[in-house]
Scaffold this motif. Structure first.
Motif, mmCIF file in Angstrom:
data_model
loop_
_atom_site.group_PDB
_atom_site.id
_atom_site.type_symbol
_atom_site.label_atom_id
_atom_site.label_comp_id
_atom_site.label_asym_id
_atom_site.label_seq_id
_atom_site.Cartn_x
_atom_site.Cartn_y
_atom_site.Cartn_z
ATOM 1 N N GLN A 81 0.845 -1.194 0.000
ATOM 2 C CA GLN A 81 0.000 0.000 0.000
ATOM 3 C C GLN A 81 0.878 1.241 0.000
ATOM 4 O O GLN A 81 1.939 1.275 0.633
ATOM 5 C CB GLN A 81 -0.927 0.014 1.233
ATOM 6 C CG GLN A 81 -1.863 1.215 1.252
ATOM 7 C CD GLN A 81 -2.677 1.338 2.509
ATOM 8 O OE1 GLN A 81 -3.469 2.267 2.660
ATOM 9 N NE2 GLN A 81 -2.508 0.407 3.446
ATOM 10 N N TYR A 82 0.439 2.285 -0.654
ATOM 11 C CA TYR A 82 1.145 3.565 -0.649
ATOM 12 C C TYR A 82 0.100 4.663 -0.771
ATOM 13 O O TYR A 82 -1.104 4.414 -0.833
ATOM 14 C CB TYR A 82 2.165 3.624 -1.791
ATOM 15 C CG TYR A 82 1.598 4.077 -3.114
ATOM 16 C CD1 TYR A 82 1.924 5.316 -3.643
ATOM 17 C CD2 TYR A 82 0.706 3.274 -3.835
ATOM 18 C CE1 TYR A 82 1.401 5.742 -4.858
ATOM 19 C CE2 TYR A 82 0.192 3.680 -5.040
ATOM 20 C CZ TYR A 82 0.534 4.929 -5.553
ATOM 21 O OH TYR A 82 0.011 5.338 -6.759
ATOM 22 N N GLY A 83 0.569 5.890 -0.803
ATOM 23 C CA GLY A 83 -0.330 7.013 -1.002
ATOM 24 C C GLY A 83 -0.733 7.681 0.292
ATOM 25 O O GLY A 83 -0.213 7.374 1.377
ATOM 26 N N TYR A 128 -0.540 -0.038 -4.431
ATOM 27 C CA TYR A 128 -1.945 0.347 -4.563
ATOM 28 C C TYR A 128 -2.291 1.324 -3.449
ATOM 29 O O TYR A 128 -1.644 1.361 -2.404
ATOM 30 C CB TYR A 128 -2.848 -0.891 -4.484
ATOM 31 C CG TYR A 128 -2.750 -1.638 -3.171
ATOM 32 C CD1 TYR A 128 -3.588 -1.335 -2.102
ATOM 33 C CD2 TYR A 128 -1.794 -2.641 -2.987
ATOM 34 C CE1 TYR A 128 -3.493 -2.008 -0.889
ATOM 35 C CE2 TYR A 128 -1.682 -3.323 -1.776
ATOM 36 C CZ TYR A 128 -2.540 -2.997 -0.731
ATOM 37 O OH TYR A 128 -2.427 -3.648 0.471
ATOM 38 N N ASP A 129 -3.342 2.114 -3.682
ATOM 39 C CA ASP A 129 -3.797 3.059 -2.667
ATOM 40 C C ASP A 129 -5.216 2.724 -2.250
ATOM 41 O O ASP A 129 -5.786 1.709 -2.665
ATOM 42 C CB ASP A 129 -3.678 4.493 -3.178
ATOM 43 C CG ASP A 129 -4.460 4.718 -4.468
ATOM 44 O OD1 ASP A 129 -5.316 3.859 -4.819
ATOM 45 O OD2 ASP A 129 -4.232 5.747 -5.123
ATOM 46 N N THR A 130 -5.821 3.581 -1.458
ATOM 47 C CA THR A 130 -7.161 3.296 -0.939
ATOM 48 C C THR A 130 -8.210 3.315 -2.039
ATOM 49 O O THR A 130 -9.221 2.595 -1.961
ATOM 50 C CB THR A 130 -7.519 4.328 0.144
ATOM 51 O OG1 THR A 130 -7.341 5.661 -0.376
ATOM 52 C CG2 THR A 130 -6.612 4.163 1.355
ATOM 53 N N THR A 132 -7.776 2.167 -4.978
ATOM 54 C CA THR A 132 -7.679 0.843 -5.591
ATOM 55 C C THR A 132 -8.483 -0.170 -4.799
ATOM 56 O O THR A 132 -9.161 -1.032 -5.359
ATOM 57 C CB THR A 132 -6.205 0.420 -5.665
ATOM 58 O OG1 THR A 132 -5.478 1.370 -6.447
ATOM 59 C CG2 THR A 132 -6.072 -0.965 -6.285
ATOM 60 N N ASP A 160 1.746 -4.591 4.478
ATOM 61 C CA ASP A 160 0.875 -3.558 5.048
ATOM 62 C C ASP A 160 0.897 -3.765 6.560
ATOM 63 O O ASP A 160 1.582 -4.656 7.062
ATOM 64 C CB ASP A 160 -0.547 -3.685 4.482
ATOM 65 C CG ASP A 160 -1.313 -2.363 4.554
ATOM 66 O OD1 ASP A 160 -1.021 -1.582 5.474
ATOM 67 O OD2 ASP A 160 -2.186 -2.128 3.701
ATOM 68 N N THR A 345 -8.925 6.623 5.708
ATOM 69 C CA THR A 345 -7.609 6.366 6.297
ATOM 70 C C THR A 345 -7.620 6.765 7.771
ATOM 71 O O THR A 345 -8.451 7.591 8.207
ATOM 72 C CB THR A 345 -6.511 7.174 5.579
ATOM 73 O OG1 THR A 345 -6.758 8.568 5.784
ATOM 74 C CG2 THR A 345 -6.496 6.858 4.088
#
Length: 698
Positions: A81-83, A128-130, A132, A160, A345
């Protein structure tokens, strides 16, 4: 060491193959493979997009490869996960790949795992981010569970902060060694504690205060008893005596010890025990009071989810996360509570709490340690109540016997545990926290001391870390060890209601109870009991000693009675002897004085007689000179006369009744009793000589 793995029966492998899902999620999985062509562009980014994801590790089992060498030379497919809201992994898809892209705490951890395991990941990861997640598995409750299942089914490793839950374990998920504390807590905007006039009593609960008062009173009584054994009442009344010792006891608890110095071993033992007890009570009270004064700066009246719901508070929660799943499992009625505010988030939860969009939030302890120390989310955030649920979070792998993913899980777990044991995991947390300290709530004083706000962590030697670092839990497939969580100090304290009673359920938790302080009171009780026993023993010993002394004295009196009678006679004899001696001496002195007086009188009389004799002698000589011519004529006549008064012989002259020896010298050394008709006087000089003739005087 050569690893030997369990070989799955061929029938079981066939059954697992038949049961494996062939349907797709939103149409992106075909024949158990990701259909990259049908997937919207930008849904996943990274060098691993479009490539085969899962790796077969069964060759390690067939070739009996050394376990630590099982990953060497392999490119692992990793989903990360990123972003926004996940700054542990910072990646810019538009920039070329390098050691600085991607970067962040997770990138550093994966680099170290790859170095130790000999594998590669930077050329085969996808991010991928939220958004996604919402597109791939849909929104709503359980979406992160679905995302976890999707990533572990299609990639070797899902990276994660996946929270360990029973449901996920039952879904054939293997969790690696923990790197994130996922304990579930409530976070509130703390208010200044209301005025509490009894705040000074907060360090101890009521039973402890009653025990202290009883101990002071009994100590005063014991001190009186010991002084009575020592005979030191000093004529005081019992009330005055007790008042003195109660005063001394009350001063002793304030470290002002003014008891009189004891004279016996029992007194010294008791006062030593009492002084040590007073020192422990004073030190404990001071330390706990200081802690409570600091912690009481901010407090929350909420102590549980139930109390928040009873007060109709809006509760922010990470929508679809394991936190929501755990809460609904623990508190079933929360499923119908309509004032939950879901966020994409955890960061948005803290933003909403500050803006007032929600009244309280439910999140993980690690997120509170991160966001709660940043001023942009408010510097008045406090933990409300106690920890609702203890858990941990880490990376995840699918339990897939067909691909022998257990090999990957074993190797990565070995290296993840090593990162924790050798201190590298702590170092990574240091670096991460330093990057978010540009705008923190840490005071200047705290910075000088190296302390971050709200990061009050206690550790033993095994869990030793820097003061400003939050060390994650270290359980590989279970909740963090309770011992480590229990050592963490809670920044929550008492808020007083109108009647002075605490509202927060955790407020009174900081007050020391009688069970926690039983050892201090027990130590003084033992010392007091020993001193009393010693006092009784000493008193009994003294009594026996006095009895023996009395018996010995009576024997001595009986033995000395006879000798006393004898000595009394001796004393009387000696006294009489001294008196007689003194009397005789006095008589001698008197006789000497009388003799001296007598001799003095005789000397004076002799002197007078001598003078008279001299005059008579001169007168006689004159008469002789006058009568000498007639003497020759009358000599015969005078010799025949009857009235001869005196005859002068050779050297003697007799005059009247006086006889003087003119031929001898009278002195003081010779005394002779004179005749009855005359008087003899001693003199020390010659009177004169009478010639050899007879003188007759008429």
């Amino acid at each position: 060491m050569v690893a030997t793995f369990f070989r799955v029966a061929s029938s079981l492998l066939l059954w697992l193959f038949i049961q494996s899902p062939s349907s797709s999620v939103n149409g992106y999985i075909v024949d158990d493979l990701i259909d990259w062509d049908s997937m919207p562009e930008g849904l996943f980014v990274g060098p691993g997009v479009g490539h085969l994801q899962e790796t077969d590790f069964c060759d390690v089992v067939r070739q009996k490869t050394e376990l630590l060498d099982a990953l060497k030379g392999r490119n692992l497919s990793v989903a990360i996960q990123y972003g926004p809201g996940f700054d542990f992994f910072v990646y810019n898809p538009e920039a070329p790949l390098s050691m600085a892209n991607p970067r962040g705490m997770i990138a550093t951890m994966l680099d170290e795992l790859a170095r130790r395991g000999g594998f590669f990941w930077r050329d085969s990861f996808v991010a991928y981010d939220t958004n996604t997640v919402n597109v791939l598995v849909g929104e709503g409750a359980g979406k992160w569970d679905r995302m976890l299942n999707w990533t572990i089914s299609n990639f070797d490793l899902s990276v994660d902060k996946w929270i360990l839950t029973t449901e996920r374990l039952e879904n054939e998920t293997v969790f690696l060694h923990s790197w994130f504390d996922a304990g579930l807590i409530l976070v509130d905007q703390g208010d200044q504690a209301s005025l509490n006039w009894l705040g000074f009593a907060a360090p101890f609960d009521g039973y402890v205060w009653l025990s202290i008062a009883g101990t002071l009173f009994l100590s005063a009584v014991f001190a009186m008893a010991i002084e009575s054994f020592e005979g030191r009442r000093d004529g005081r009344s019992y009330a005055w005596w007790l008042g003195d010792h109660l005063y001394f006891s009350n001063l002793a608890i304030s470290q002002h010890f003014v008891f009189p110095s004891p004279k016996t071993g029992a007194g010294r033992l008791f006062l030593s025990s009492f002084a040590f007890w007073s020192m422990l009570i004073g030190a404990t009270y001071t330390a706990n009071l200081a802690s409570l004064l600091v912690e009481n700066a901010l407090a929350s009246p909420i102590d549980s989810i139930e109390s928040a719901m009873e007060n109709d508070l809006r509760i922010c929660i990470h929508e679809g996360s394991a936190s929501q799943t755990i809460m609904e499992s623990l508190i079933p009625k929360s499923r119908i509570y309509d004032k939950f505010v879901g966020t994409l988030t955890p960061e948005i939860m803290y933003q909403n709490l500050k803006s007032g969009a929600c009244d309280i939030l439910l999140g993980t302890r690690q997120e509170y340690e991160i966001f709660g120390s940043q001023s942009k989310y408010g510097c008045n955030l406090v933990q409300a109540g106690t920890e609702l649920h203890a858990s941990s979070a880490s990376f995840a792998i699918e339990f897939d016997p067909l691909n022998c993913d257990s090999v990957l899980a074993y190797v990565l777990n070995i290296h993840m545990n090593s990162l924790d044991v050798d201190g590298n995991l702590t170092k990574y947390w240091n670096l991460y926290l330093e990057n978010i300290q540009q705008d923190t709530c840490t005071t200047e004083e705290d910075q000088l001391m190296g302390i971050r706000r709200r990061r009050m962590i206690e550790t033993d030697g095994k869990d030793s870390i820097e003061a400003n670092v939050k060390l994650p839990t270290s359980s590989s497939s279970s909740a963090p060890p309770p011992s480590r969580r229990n050592k963490r100090r809670k920044l929550i304290s008492t808020v007083s209601s109108g009647d002075g009673s605490p509202v927060s359920g955790s407020g009174n938790d900081e007050a020391l109870t009688i069970s926690g302080m039983a050892g201090i009171f027990g130590l003084h009780a033992v010392g007091s009991a020993l001193s009393v026993l010693l006092a009784f023993y000493s008193a009994r010993k003294k009594k026996k000693k006095r009895h023996k002394a009395a018996v010995r004295k009576s024997k001595m009196l009986v033995e000395d009675n006879n000798s006393f009678m004898e000595s009394e006679l001796n004393v009387k004899y000696l006294s009489m002897k001294r008196e007689m001696t003194m009397q005789m001496n006095n008589m001698k002195l008197d006789m000497m004085a009388q003799m001296d007086t007598f001799f003095e009188l005789h000397r004076k009389s002799l002197s007078d007689s001598t003078a008279d004799l001299d005059m008579e002698h001169q007168h006689h000589q004159q008469q002789q000179q006058q009568q000498r011519p007639l003497a020759a004529n009358n000599s015969s006549r005078e010799a025949n006369r009857n009235n001869v008064v005196g005859q002068v012989s050779n050297d003697t002259v007799q005059l009247s009744n006086v006889s003087v020896d003119s031929g001898d010298m009278y002195d003081d050394e010779f005394f002779q009793q004179p005749p009855a008709n005359s008087r003899e006087v001693k003199t020390g000089r010659n009177v004169g000589r009478v010639p050899n003739n007879t003188v007759q005087l008429n």
